[in-house]
Enzyme design. Structure first.
Site, short mmCIF file in Angstrom:
data_model
loop_
_atom_site.label_atom_id
_atom_site.label_comp_id
_atom_site.label_asym_id
_atom_site.label_seq_id
_atom_site.Cartn_x
_atom_site.Cartn_y
_atom_site.Cartn_z
N HIS A 148 0.84 -1.22 0.00
CA HIS A 148 0.00 0.00 0.00
C HIS A 148 0.86 1.26 0.00
O HIS A 148 0.43 2.30 0.47
CB HIS A 148 -0.95 0.03 1.21
CG HIS A 148 -1.70 -1.23 1.43
ND1 HIS A 148 -2.98 -1.45 0.97
CD2 HIS A 148 -1.34 -2.39 2.05
CE1 HIS A 148 -3.38 -2.66 1.30
NE2 HIS A 148 -2.40 -3.26 1.96
N SER B 278 14.68 20.60 -17.06
CA SER B 278 13.49 21.40 -17.31
C SER B 278 13.90 22.63 -18.10
O SER B 278 14.98 23.17 -17.88
CB SER B 278 12.85 21.79 -15.98
OG SER B 278 12.08 22.97 -16.13
N LYS C 297 16.26 21.01 -12.13
CA LYS C 297 15.52 19.76 -12.32
C LYS C 297 16.34 18.67 -13.04
O LYS C 297 17.11 18.93 -13.94
CB LYS C 297 14.25 20.00 -13.15
CG LYS C 297 13.14 20.71 -12.42
CD LYS C 297 12.64 19.99 -11.18
CE LYS C 297 11.78 18.79 -11.46
NZ LYS C 297 10.46 19.09 -11.96
N GLU D 14 9.26 7.62 -16.99
CA GLU D 14 7.90 8.17 -17.15
C GLU D 14 7.33 7.81 -18.52
O GLU D 14 6.16 7.45 -18.66
CB GLU D 14 7.91 9.68 -16.99
CG GLU D 14 8.22 10.15 -15.58
CD GLU D 14 8.43 11.66 -15.55
OE1 GLU D 14 7.44 12.38 -15.46
OE2 GLU D 14 9.59 12.10 -15.65
#
Ligand code: ARG
Length: 478
Positions: free
Chosen positions: A155, A277, A283, A290
């Site tokens: 979980h 970024s 970043k 992804e």
């Protein structure tokens, strides 16, 4: 002019030609189409339906067509609809009447069913090699991090300490089943549809066993011509194998994304596998993971697309079936891309083992160990679970760590508690106590790493062989 224009008097409109063509995507079946035609004419000659000279002339010309397509020296046009008609037209153009005999006792319906089967047979070797290279990268990382301890999650909450290697090997197991599914699917593709004709076979005395043998279809000729030209269950099955693989990869990607976040800081990916970024200079984003997660949706889309195309189709061949290819090819290409970048990304992972260990040292992760210790002392498990649960509540309410509760306070909640209960809050001990088969114990995980290294070593040679094949799988140059 298409090869079927005999019965038509009106010219086709360009828009219709563009609407019905498939050459823009099925050109990648050219090798399989040629392989099928070669076997077909050999069979026709041996069955004395065409002469050996004609078969030889056709085979010779097929070779030259293949060379031309390989070299990007073959003109494709929407007019000729699909790869089957392009190759047949080229044969007729070069050989005249001899070339016009290639399509004897054959239809594009059994031809396309054959070509896609042959294509998938090749692809599966290449895709399996790709999946194996991801397994290899995971096993190598597991080996270099064989002692690294992390919190295991259920979980997404801290559950119990595990070895990082155990976590990685879980994916190796999943990929092994993906490989198994792919090979099961290929085994089911091993019936040769050639000879099914358009729907009802042929009146000519062909030898379907011979065609199957020449094309190495181990299960021989298919048993029902209507089934052979109408069903694309093998396409659905193949994409579903890829979809399940992608589902696994999306989960691994999600883990990698989480681990590399500032909150976890369990790992750092190599710069080469991340992007920055355009706005925020600090970043470093795990885009590759992804995108893998994102592309999984696209592969599911391909599966749903083909399932929906096939749904409710009347027997037997319907032109709708042409719509299976783009989805299939896209799913294959996507998986191929994932396989080509993923191993490198896994190898680039730098593990922050201190941070992982610190997270795994949360004493509550050892609550189950304590319940099991009480079981050893004769307490029924459900009772032990409840007593340790009360201890956890006591600790939470009083903001005290279970290690610091002290034996007397502990005994007040758990009468059977003794010194052993105070010394079990160590993730390393917790792991060392789990040497059961399939457990996260140090020895057991090392054994699993050795097992996988052996398996992968044995497969390596087969993978090398398939490398050359893979290169030939992609679309021709134009
Ligand atoms: N391009 C077609 C396909 O992919 C080949 C079969 C065409 N057959 C036909 N009867 N029009 O399905």
């Amino acid at each position: 002019m298409p090869l079927w224009d005999g019965r038509f008097s009106e010219e086709r409109k360009n828009s219709l030609i563009d609407f019905s063509e498939s050459i823009s995507f099925d050109h990648r079946l050219y090798r399989q189409d040629i392989e099928g035609s070669r076997a077909h004419v050999k069979m026709l000659a041996l069955s004395e339906i065409i002469s050996q000279d004609t078969a030889d002339a056709i085979c010779g010309e097929l070779e030259s067509i293949q060379r031309r397509i390989d070299a990007g020296d073959f003109k494709f046009s929407h007019e000729l609809e699909d790869i089957h008609m392009h190759i047949e037209s080229a044969l007729i153009k070069a050989l005249g009447d001899e070339g016009a005999r290639v399509h004897t006792a054959r239809s594009r319906n059994d031809q396309v069913a054959l070509d896609v089967r042959l294509y998938l047979r090749n692809c599966s070797t290449c895709l399996s090699a790709g999946m194996r290279s991801i397994q290899t990268a995971l096993v190598e990382k597991a080996e270099t991090e064989s002692e690294t301890i992390m919190p295991g999650f259920t979980h997404l909450q801290h559950a119990q300490p595990v070895l990082f290697a155990h976590h990685l090997l879980a994916y190796v197991e999943m990929l092994e089943r993906d490989l198994g599914r792919l090979s099961d699917c290929i085994a089911r593709i091993s019936e040769c549809p050639l000879g099914s004709g358009a729907i009802a076979g042929t009146t000519l005395p062909i030898n379907r066993h011979l065609s199957a043998e020449l094309l190495n279809f181990t299960a021989g000729p298919s048993n029902n011509s209507m089934d052979s030209v109408s069903d694309r269950d093998f396409v659905c099955e193949f994409i579903s194998c890829l979809a399940i693989f992608a589902m696994h990869m999306s989960r691994l990607s999600e883990d990698i994304i989480l681990w590399s976040s500032q909150e976890f800081s369990f790992i750092e990916l190599g710069d080469a596998y991340c992007t920055g970024s355009s706005l925020m200079p600090q970043k470093k984003n795990p885009d590759l993971a992804e995108l893998t997660r994102g592309k999984t949706g696209r592969i599911y889309g391909s599966l749903i697309s083909v399932l929906t195309t096939c749904k409710g189709l009347p027997m037997s061949y319907n032109r709708d079936l042409q719509e299976d290819k783009e989805a299939l090819f896209d799913a294959i290409d996507t998986v191929r891309k994932i396989c080509s970048v993923y191993p490198g990304m896994i190898s680039s992972i730098k593990v922050n083992s201190e941070r992982m260990l610190r997270a795994a040292s949360d004493p509550f992760l050892m609550a189950t160990d304590m319940a099991e210790l009480l079981v050893r002392k004769g307490v029924p498990f459900r009772e032990a679970h409840s007593r340790v649960g009360k201890l956890v509540r006591h600790c939470r309410e009083n903001s005290v760590s279970p290690e610091k509760v002290g034996l007397d306070a502990m005994k007040a909640i758990i009468p059977e508690a003794d010194e052993d209960c105070l010394s079990l809050f160590c993730p390393k001990k917790s792991i060392a106590a789990r040497e059961l088969i399939g457990g996260t114990g140090f020895k057991e995980v090392s054994k699993q790493i050795r097992r996988w290294k052996n398996i992968l070593l044995k497969k390596k040679q087969a993978n090398m062989l398939s490398d050359a094949k893979c290169k030939r799988m992609s679309a021709p140059a134009n």
